[in-house]
Design a protein around this motif. Structure first.
Motif, PDB file in Angstrom:
ATOM      1  N   ASP A 222       0.832  -1.199   0.000  1.00  0.00           N
ATOM      2  CA  ASP A 222       0.000   0.000   0.000  1.00  0.00           C
ATOM      3  C   ASP A 222       0.872   1.257   0.000  1.00  0.00           C
ATOM      4  O   ASP A 222       1.900   1.315   0.690  1.00  0.00           O
ATOM      5  N   GLN A 223       0.470   2.265  -0.773  1.00  0.00           N
ATOM      6  CA  GLN A 223       1.258   3.492  -0.874  1.00  0.00           C
ATOM      7  C   GLN A 223       1.368   4.202   0.474  1.00  0.00           C
ATOM      8  O   GLN A 223       2.439   4.701   0.840  1.00  0.00           O
ATOM      9  N   ASP A 247      11.253   5.873  -2.301  1.00  0.00           N
ATOM     10  CA  ASP A 247      11.397   5.571  -3.734  1.00  0.00           C
ATOM     11  C   ASP A 247      10.311   4.603  -4.189  1.00  0.00           C
ATOM     12  O   ASP A 247       9.689   4.796  -5.243  1.00  0.00           O
ATOM     13  N   ARG A 248      10.098   3.567  -3.401  1.00  0.00           N
ATOM     14  CA  ARG A 248       9.055   2.601  -3.747  1.00  0.00           C
ATOM     15  C   ARG A 248       7.683   3.262  -3.724  1.00  0.00           C
ATOM     16  O   ARG A 248       6.839   2.992  -4.589  1.00  0.00           O
ATOM     17  N   CYS A 249       7.472   4.126  -2.765  1.00  0.00           N
ATOM     18  CA  CYS A 249       6.202   4.858  -2.655  1.00  0.00           C
ATOM     19  C   CYS A 249       5.958   5.717  -3.890  1.00  0.00           C
ATOM     20  O   CYS A 249       4.844   5.802  -4.403  1.00  0.00           O
ATOM     21  N   SER A 250       7.009   6.346  -4.386  1.00  0.00           N
ATOM     22  CA  SER A 250       6.866   7.251  -5.540  1.00  0.00           C
ATOM     23  C   SER A 250       6.540   6.503  -6.828  1.00  0.00           C
ATOM     24  O   SER A 250       6.107   7.108  -7.815  1.00  0.00           O
ATOM     25  N   GLN A 251       6.732   5.196  -6.842  1.00  0.00           N
ATOM     26  CA  GLN A 251       6.445   4.403  -8.029  1.00  0.00           C
ATOM     27  C   GLN A 251       5.022   3.839  -8.042  1.00  0.00           C
ATOM     28  O   GLN A 251       4.592   3.237  -9.025  1.00  0.00           O
ATOM     29  N   CYS A 260       6.363  11.644  -2.007  1.00  0.00           N
ATOM     30  CA  CYS A 260       7.346  10.566  -1.826  1.00  0.00           C
ATOM     31  C   CYS A 260       8.621  10.848  -2.610  1.00  0.00           C
ATOM     32  O   CYS A 260       9.729  10.561  -2.136  1.00  0.00           O
ATOM     33  N   LYS A 261       8.493  11.395  -3.807  1.00  0.00           N
ATOM     34  CA  LYS A 261       9.681  11.745  -4.599  1.00  0.00           C
ATOM     35  C   LYS A 261      10.529  12.772  -3.849  1.00  0.00           C
ATOM     36  O   LYS A 261      11.756  12.644  -3.770  1.00  0.00           O
ATOM     37  N   GLN A 262       9.869  13.792  -3.312  1.00  0.00           N
ATOM     38  CA  GLN A 262      10.587  14.834  -2.585  1.00  0.00           C
ATOM     39  C   GLN A 262      11.225  14.285  -1.317  1.00  0.00           C
ATOM     40  O   GLN A 262      12.391  14.584  -1.004  1.00  0.00           O
ATOM     41  N   ASN A 263      10.490  13.462  -0.602  1.00  0.00           N
ATOM     42  CA  ASN A 263      11.034  12.882   0.626  1.00  0.00           C
ATOM     43  C   ASN A 263      12.174  11.915   0.332  1.00  0.00           C
ATOM     44  O   ASN A 263      13.125  11.807   1.124  1.00  0.00           O
ATOM     45  N   ALA A 264      12.089  11.218  -0.786  1.00  0.00           N
ATOM     46  CA  ALA A 264      13.177  10.307  -1.168  1.00  0.00           C
ATOM     47  C   ALA A 264      14.460  11.092  -1.412  1.00  0.00           C
ATOM     48  O   ALA A 264      15.549  10.697  -0.960  1.00  0.00           O
ATOM     49  N   ALA A 265      14.339  12.231  -2.127  1.00  0.00           N
ATOM     50  CA  ALA A 265      15.515  13.066  -2.404  1.00  0.00           C
ATOM     51  C   ALA A 265      16.114  13.605  -1.108  1.00  0.00           C
ATOM     52  O   ALA A 265      17.345  13.597  -0.912  1.00  0.00           O
TER      53      ALA A 265
END
Length: 277
Positions: A222-223, A247-251, A260-265
């Motif tokens: 789950d996202q 990263d997985r969340c952003s996909q 999620c992309k921002q938090n991954a960075a």
């Protein structure tokens, strides 16, 4: 004179015997009539019971066969059924169905009410335990005066569900493969719910443990679980793992992709900074 008296006595005896015979015959006829009436009443009562059973069965089948994408009809038939047959052997199944229908409508008041009725009849009803325990932390309101009690309820339900899953028997309607898939899905959902319960309490270590277990046998997590896992890992200063979760969340398609992309960075930056120290 004596002869006349004797004859009169004989006549009286004959008349008395005849009267007794008539009374006995009438009494026997009345008894037969009463027996016949009682038999007819019993037959009518049995017929009425059978008709009621058939009506109850038909009402339940009509409720059961409503498609999941028509929760309004499900609710209408379910509530009508319980109003007519409150002590039915099908009451628990109807309450479970109503719980799912109210979940689809996001009618939380009636969702909890139908779930409570179902669990009162069957305390280890897995579908209800897992679903209610999962919903509570997702609709959690920290300003609710009963917020912590609700989290305790969710935790209790999910732990009970996990214990029940370890001993539950396979229904005859399921194959071994279907039963295994069912147990895995319910187990994952229960651990997912516990992960969010601990997250709401800011118990990030236990949140991570539960969410990782929920994803262990789940190829499509789950996202929200991935986002919460990343956030909890960040709170534990496990930045590289957090970056991986984000990263997985952003996909996964959904409203959390961009966050999620921002938090991954950001997590990757903090991980690099930690390594350089």
């Amino acid at each position: 004179m004596k002869t006349s008296l004797v004859r009169a006595r004989i006549l009286l005896l004959v008349f008395a015997g005849f009267a007794s015979l008539v009374v006995a015959t009438v009494s026997h006829a009345q008894s037969d009539t009463v027996d016949k009436v009682q038999q007819l009443n019993r037959r009518a009562a049995i017929q009425q019971v059978l008709e009621n059973q058939n009506a109850e069965e038909s009402a339940f089948v009509a409720f059961r066969d409503v498609k999941p994408d028509d929760p309004d009809k499900k609710i209408k038939l379910g509530e009508a059924f319980l109003g007519t047959y409150p002590k039915s052997q099908y009451a628990e199944s109807v309450d479970v169905g109503l719980t799912n229908a109210y979940y689809a409508k996001q009618d939380w008041k009636n969702f909890y009410a139908s779930a409570d009725r179902a669990l009162a009849l069957q305390p280890n009803e897995l579908d209800v335990l897992v679903t209610v325990g999962w919903v509570i932390p997702h609709v959690y309101d920290p300003n609710d005066p009963d917020a912590e009690k609700q989290l305790e309820k969710a935790e209790t339900y999910e732990k009970r569900a996990i214990q029940s899953l370890a001993t539950v028997s396979r229904p005859v309607s399921m194959t071994d493969a279907q039963f295994s898939e069912f147990k895995t899905q319910k187990n994952n959902q229960a651990h997912s719910a516990l992960g969010l319960v601990y997250f709401r309490r800011q118990d990030y270590a236990n949140s991570v443990t539960e969410l990782q277990q929920a994803m262990q046998d789940n190829p499509s997590p789950d996202q929200t679980d991935l986002f919460v896992l990343g956030f909890s890992l960040e709170k534990l200063n496990r930045h590289a793992e957090a970056a991986e979760a984000f990263d997985r969340c952003s996909q996964v398609p959904g409203s959390l992709q961009e966050p999620c992309k921002q938090n991954a960075a950001n997590a990757k930056t903090r991980a690099a900074q930690s390594q350089s120290k």
